[in-house]
Design an enzyme around this catalytic site. Structure first.
Site, PDB file in Angstrom:
ATOM      1  N   ASP A 126      -4.257   9.296  -2.984  1.00 47.16           N
ATOM      2  CA  ASP A 126      -3.505   8.482  -2.028  1.00 47.16           C
ATOM      3  C   ASP A 126      -4.022   8.759  -0.615  1.00 47.16           C
ATOM      4  OD1 ASP A 126      -1.595   6.699  -1.183  1.00 47.16           O
ATOM      5  OD2 ASP A 126       0.117   8.020  -1.483  1.00 47.16           O
ATOM      6  N   GLU A 156      -7.966   5.979   2.676  1.00 40.67           N
ATOM      7  CA  GLU A 156      -8.747   4.914   3.326  1.00 40.67           C
ATOM      8  C   GLU A 156      -9.840   5.459   4.274  1.00 40.67           C
ATOM      9  OE1 GLU A 156      -5.511   3.593   1.348  1.00 40.67           O
ATOM     10  OE2 GLU A 156      -5.348   4.920   3.074  1.00 40.67           O
ATOM     11  N   ASP A 179       1.483  -0.044  -1.500  1.00 41.73           N
ATOM     12  CA  ASP A 179       2.890  -0.218  -1.142  1.00 41.73           C
ATOM     13  C   ASP A 179       3.276  -1.696  -1.075  1.00 41.73           C
ATOM     14  OD1 ASP A 179       2.727   2.496  -0.962  1.00 41.73           O
ATOM     15  OD2 ASP A 179       2.797   2.571   1.225  1.00 41.73           O
TER      16      ASP A 179
END
Length: 788
Positions: free
Chosen positions: A443, A446, A522
């Site tokens: 997670d 990026e 999300d």
């Protein structure tokens, strides 16, 4: 500080707490100062185009065409893929490619074309280059699928990285798909799409772009054929798509266009031509076979940010067992970590985590751990100290370690573009394995670094190894998560060599399928979020990432019982079947939504468990062919325009068609059926396609159809594998493939092939073999035989 940034700073302090808010303000200013001093100033620029052809140099698979101000290298590979690169760009080095560049096709020949141009003729494709640098890709029959106009560069006068633009034309009837994970898809509407992996920082819906996975990968489908194009540059950029218009009989069609603008990197691309299946086979041979998940990872996963303790995990698992609901994995979010620090455990909340993991494993349930890349910048933290000793963390242009802000507070970031750092990080998973975890969920990669204003990521001037070539975050950003996934995957291969790693990642880039899958991120709770969930899975599959799925119920908010159930029913037919929610969201356990929802959710779970052998077969076929589990309705018939425009249903493999309910209050829905006979899998009523049919969709189920003649491997009532055969239409035959695998190891089971046909008044099923047909290896159940 300007007024807007001041307001954002005040809001940040108030919204996330004083301490963390102040950190995000400091981080935003650090980032701005780093880029102000560390990035080169562009200054004046001069534009350049290729010019006119001067000479050519034939070579293996094609050759080099030299223009007055550039040169173009063309190579047709033995798998039919076409490479072309400008200004001396070669296929390598590339983060997308798996291994070395494929071998050149020795039969491809560079020869003169009309009007001073040149062409490369190969068995599956022809590439035509005009005398001013336009490049056309044609089918063997001469149909032009794509025409790239001469590119344009903007070069800094004082030297540095050139920006470039490539404008392309496609057929007026063409439709665009892909570009990574896009909530607006699966068919991409006209608009501009950014190529910069981005954590939006909020729950997203169909109108939000970019998201976590952006790829310069397009699949383009038209009457004339299908092609995939990949521009191999990881820099920031945009793609502007515009569908064409047909002349309505006037003969004056307007071509569809794709305009790619990149801030840097090589101008090079790959094009693959053929059926969708052939195109993705070539793509997988180029960028790597999809990782094969262990069998348990194809079951049902339950996750939540906020389980909070071992007792809560046990309570949830007991609820599944009490209600007779199948459960295969439980995911622990950042709240199980010690102060959110990666590769740690909160000993107060989870004092005996290995014991819990062993208890769950005895019940057939695995534990999956979240893993974030950010490392708390605190001496005494074992990961920080180890990374410091390894010189593992990203530095800025002045040589200082870059600090950002993530969940543990001030944090530093490993440079996964360095092989030594990947090896160090991969070894850290030993701690996770010792805690009893069987899978890993990457997670915030990026990478995300919280800032009060500006981009929530590392400074663009941050320095990276890039495998020893050296460069900055402008080039490394989009491949950061890909390299993190490689580190985890390769580390797990060494630490647990007998087991297939299970790893999925929020962010990634072309080739990420080599190491695992992904999920929606999300996604917002609501009916638009439900629709976006399907778009993401289908679009990623067409980019070569077959294993993905959404947060069932949406990440935030409180889904209504109806919305939750419809999302759950969709998830039961997607590769990653996972419920998940944020810390502030409502519950996601099926029994929390009332007795009716519980009963219908049980039906969906039981059906998923029954179909696990089919999902396992699809996983093996994806690994061997690149074909996604979830396929658009046009997969086998891209020339059917009605199917190209349909995004609210999908094929699950070759045998099933799933039509989820995506709107509130619906108890019927229209379904576009491809050509052939299709059976409702509940009523066994037969429908003939191509046609649009209106079918019942009660709250208890979503419409699912089986293709006539399909042979599906399913789990029988006694737990063994059996063959569910849907009767072919009279005078026709059917068949299917089965890959029996219920394990976690690296064995490559043989593909079993079956045929089904009518013999008199009954359907006969045979297993294909070298010596003709034979008896099936598994029990057979024929359905739909009452329909003639």
């Amino acid at each position: 500080m300007n007024g807007r940034d001041l307001v954002r700073s005040v809001i940040a302090v108030g919204s996330v707490g004083a301490a963390q808010g102040v950190r995000t303000v400091r981080a935003a200013w650090r980032r701005r100062r780093a880029d102000a001093t560390g990035l080169p100033s562009r200054g004046a620029e001069r534009a350049r185009v290729p010019g006119a052809v001067q000479e050519v140099e034939p070579g293996p698979g094609g050759g080099v065409v030299r223009f007055s101000r550039s040169e173009l290298r063309i190579l047709v590979a033995v798998n039919g893929a076409v490479f072309y690169g400008w200004d001396g760009a070669e296929p390598e080095p590339s983060y997308a490619l798996a291994g070395q560049c494929p071998e050149a096709d020795p039969r491809a020949v560079l020869e003169p074309d009309k009007d001073g141009g040149w062409r490369v003729v190969a068995e599956r494709v022809t590439v035509v280059v005009s005398r001013h640098g336009a490049v056309e890709v044609r089918t063997p029959g001469g149909v032009t699928l794509r025409r790239d106009l001469p590119p344009r560069w903007w070069e800094p006068v004082g030297g540095g990285t050139a920006r470039w633009m490539q404008r392309s034309e496609v057929a007026a009837d063409a439709r665009f798909f892909g570009l990574g994970g896009r909530a607006a898809g699966p068919r991409l509407p006209d608009g501009t799409y950014r190529l910069w992996n981005t954590d939006p920082g909020y729950a997203f819906g169909p109108g939000d772009d970019p998201l976590y996975i952006t790829m310069p990968v397009q699949m383009v489908v038209s009457d004339g054929g299908t092609h995939l194009v990949f521009h191999d540059s990881s820099w920031d950029g945009t793609v502007t798509l515009r569908e064409g218009e047909e002349g309505a009989g006037s003969g004056h069609d307007r071509a569809g266009t794709s305009e790619l603008r990149m801030d840097g990197g090589p101008l090079r691309c790959w094009v693959m031509v053929g059926t969708p299946a052939r195109v993705l086979l070539a793509w997988a041979s180029l960028t790597g076979a999809p990782a094969l998940p262990p069998a348990w990872a194809l079951g049902h996963h339950h996750a939540r940010w906020g389980f909070g303790s071992e007792q809560e995990v046990r309570r949830i698992v007991a609820g599944y067992l009490e209600h007779g609901l199948p459960l295969d994995a439980v995911h622990l979010d950042i709240d199980h970590l010690d102060a959110h620090q990666v590769f740690t455990v909160d000993q107060d909340r989870f004092p005996k985590l290995p014991v819990l993991a062993e208890e769950l494993r005895r019940d057939g349930i695995r534990l999956v751990s979240i893993v974030d890349p950010a490392v708390k910048a605190l001496p005494g933290n074992a990961v920080y100290d180890g990374g410091t000793a390894e010189d593992a963390f990203v530095r800025d242009a002045s040589g200082q370690v870059v600090q950002g802000v993530v969940w543990p507070g001030d944090a530093v970031f490993p440079d996964f573009t360095h092989a030594r750092v990947r090896e160090w990080w991969g070894g850290l998973y030993e701690e996770r394995l010792a805690q009893g975890f069987s899978g890993f969920w990457h997670d915030m990669n990026e990478p995300t670094s919280f800032t009060a204003f500006g981009e929530s990521t590392l400074p663009r001037s941050a320095r990276h190894s890039l495998e020893g070539r050296g460069g900055d975050h402008r080039e490394a950003h989009n491949v950061y998560a890909l390299c993190m996934a490689r580190a985890g995957f390769e580390g797990l291969r060494k630490l647990a060599p007998e087991e297939r790693p299970f790893l999925f990642s929020r962010s990634g880039w072309a080739g990420m399928q080599r190491y695992g899958g992904t999920w929606s991120g999300d996604v917002a709770t609501g009916w638009p979020g439900l629709r976006a969930s399907l778009a993401l899975v289908m679009g990623l599959g067409l980019c070569g990432v077959p294993y993905s799925g959404p947060d069932i119920g949406g990440f935030d908010g409180d889904p209504s019982p109806e919305l939750y159930l419809r999302w759950f029913q969709l998830g039961a037919y997607l590769p990653l079947f996972r419920t998940h929610a944020s810390l502030r969201a409502g519950r996601r356990e099926p029994w929390e939504f009332g007795a009716e929802v519980l009963e219908h959710a049980r039906v969906a779970l039981v059906e998923r468990r029954r179909l696990l052998p089919y999902f396992m077969t699809l996983a093996h076929l994806a690994r061997r062919t690149g074909a996604p589990y979830v396929r658009p309705l046009w997969w086998a018939a891209p020339e059917e325009r009605a199917l190209r425009d349909c995004g609210d249903a999908f094929l699950l493999g070759d045998s099933l068609l799933v039509a989820p309910v995506l709107d509130p209050g619906a108890d019927r829905r229209a379904v576009q059926l491809p050509r052939g006979r299709w059976y409702d899998t509940v009523t066994e009523q037969a429908y003939e396609g191509p046609a649009q049919v209106l079918v019942d969709a009660p709250l208890s189920r979503i419409p699912v159809f089986a293709r006539a003649g399909a042979v599906l491997p399913v789990r029988g009532e006694e737990g063994g594998l059996e063959l569910e055969v849907w009767a072919p239409a009279r005078g026709q035959t059917g068949g299917g493939q089965v890959v029996p695998d219920g394990g976690e190891g690296w064995d490559e089971p043989e593909i079993e092939r079956y045929t089904a046909r009518w013999t008199g008044s009954r359907v006969v099923v045979e297993r294909e073999g070298e010596n003709g047909g034979g008896e099936p290896s598994h029990p057979v159940r024929v359905r739909g035989a009452g329909e003639r």
